[in-house]
Design an enzyme around this catalytic site. Structure first.
Site, PDB file in Angstrom:
ATOM      1  CD  GLN A  92       5.600  24.751  -1.483  1.00 55.03           C
ATOM      2  OE1 GLN A  92       4.687  24.873  -0.668  1.00 55.03           O
ATOM      3  NE2 GLN A  92       5.679  23.705  -2.296  1.00 55.03           N
ATOM      4  CG  ASP A 116      19.249  29.900 -10.378  1.00 55.53           C
ATOM      5  OD1 ASP A 116      19.217  30.264  -9.187  1.00 55.53           O
ATOM      6  OD2 ASP A 116      18.245  29.931 -11.125  1.00 55.53           O
ATOM      7  CE  LYS A 149      13.305  34.872 -12.028  1.00 55.63           C
ATOM      8  NZ  LYS A 149      13.727  33.482 -11.862  1.00 55.63           N
ATOM      9  CB  THR A 168      10.699  23.144 -15.825  1.00 58.12           C
ATOM     10  OG1 THR A 168      10.582  24.537 -15.502  1.00 58.12           O
ATOM     11  CG2 THR A 168       9.806  22.333 -14.903  1.00 58.12           C
ATOM     12  CB  ALA A 169      15.675  24.115 -17.992  1.00 57.60           C
ATOM     13  N   GLY A 170      13.052  26.567 -17.488  1.00 57.43           N
ATOM     14  CA  GLY A 170      12.437  27.689 -18.183  1.00 57.43           C
ATOM     15  C   GLY A 170      13.176  28.992 -17.930  1.00 57.43           C
ATOM     16  CG  ASN A 176      -0.195   0.164   2.538  1.00 54.62           C
ATOM     17  OD1 ASN A 176       1.023  -0.011   2.590  1.00 54.62           O
ATOM     18  ND2 ASN A 176      -0.919   0.479   3.596  1.00 54.62           N
TER      19      ASN A 176
END
Length: 327
Positions: free
Chosen positions: A106, A231, A203, A236-238, A46
């Site tokens: 977060q 960085d 940005k 996601t490398a955007g 489970n």
């Protein structure tokens, strides 16, 4: 018995690892010249997780290594359970090593009725029984204050800058931050690379949509120069792909990307390959399987740094001394 015993015989260092990144754990153990503590870990039908250590850890200083890779919630829960098991087995001290600290992005509320998940992670580790946290390049330095106990904040910068210096002409380098918030980090990079100029990419971000930013323009001198875009992580490398594009449009000679954590969620690989960056450099704080690697990607080992930090903690030394007193 597994581990290192101090010269006076009063202390014993033990290293244990979860299943998220066994290659890194093996490399850290090799750097320390010890064996990992034999551990049984498996999943029930489970999805519940079971862990047990094969040797006694009573009175030992135990370091629990787990990188919070995908599926992140599974590996977090496994680490919580390992810490709880060590506490109930009477370990003297328990240090959680999270090379990549989950939920670090977060770290504050952007809008009402949101959690501060990075703080919750620290509270959960403390409740499970952790005495100390160790991590590499936290997304925000304030996370150190979320844990009620010592936090060792390691920097991958010395490893990354040492390699980058072999790949560029330091007389023609501009260090670029992907946003204004990481200018201080870029300043430290510039000092390590010969004191060249700084630039940053302006940005915009829609806080209602995850992993979505728009790179607008470059602020700083990049024309005809090799740009080192730095960085803490690539997800996601955007952001990175957009920044590389804007730098080329501003006249940069070429672009090298350097980041500590290669999260590389889809479609990061495609974006990085098509971005036009000459090289993408990351460390192995997170597992990078062969199918996720590509030409132009360089992965540097973080294991020697983690091993040195573990040894400093065990010997009651100074972790800060590993970074010229700046960590």
């Amino acid at each position: 018995m597994t581990g290192i015993v101090s010269q006076d015989g009063e202390k014993r260092l033990v290293l244990v690892s979860g299943r998220a990144h066994p290659e890194l754990a093996a490399a850290v153990a090799k750097s320390l010249d010890i064996d990992l503590l034999p551990t049984t870990a498996y999943d029930f039908a489970n999805g519940e997780i079971y862990v047990r250590f094969a040797e006694s850890v009573r009175g030992a200083d135990v370091f629990v290594l787990q990188s919070h890779a995908a599926p992140i919630n599974q590996w977090l829960m496994e680490q919580f359970l390992m810490v709880d098991a060590l506490k109930r087995a009477s370990a003297k001290t328990i240090t959680v090593i999270a090379p990549f600290y989950g939920y670090a992005r977060q770290d504050k509320k952007h809008r009402g009725r949101e959690p501060i998940s990075a703080r919750l992670m620290a509270d959960l580790f403390k409740t499970a029984g952790a005495d100390r946290l160790m991590s590499v390049d936290l997304h925000a330095a304030q996370i150190q204050g979320f844990f009620d106990g010592p936090v060792d904040h390691l920097w991958a910068m010395p490893i990354l800058t040492e390699y980058v210096r072999t790949r560029v002409d330091v007389q023609n380098v501009t260090v670029v931050s992907p946003d204004a918030g990481r200018i201080r980090v870029a300043e430290l990079w510039a000092q390590k690379l010969g004191g060249g100029p700084l630039a940053f990419v302006h940005k915009s971000r829609d806080i209602r949509q995850p992993n979505k930013t728009v790179a607008n323009r470059v602020v700083g001198d990049v024309e005809g120069r090799t740009c080192v875009l730095v960085d803490d992580l690539i997800d996601t490398a955007g952001t990175i792909a957009g920044a590389v594009r804007v730098l080329h449009e501003a006249g940069a000679k070429d672009v090298i990307v350097a980041a500590t954590h290669g999260v590389l969620s889809d479609p990061a690989i495609d974006r990085l390959q098509q971005s036009g960056a000459r090289e993408v450099i990351i460390t192995d704080t997170l597992p990078i399987p062969e199918e996720r690697r590509f030409e132009g990607l360089t992965v540097l080992s973080i294991a020697p740094l983690i091993a040195r930090a573990i040894r400093e903690v065990f010997d009651d030394g100074s972790v800060t001394s590993l970074f010229d007193g700046q960590s």
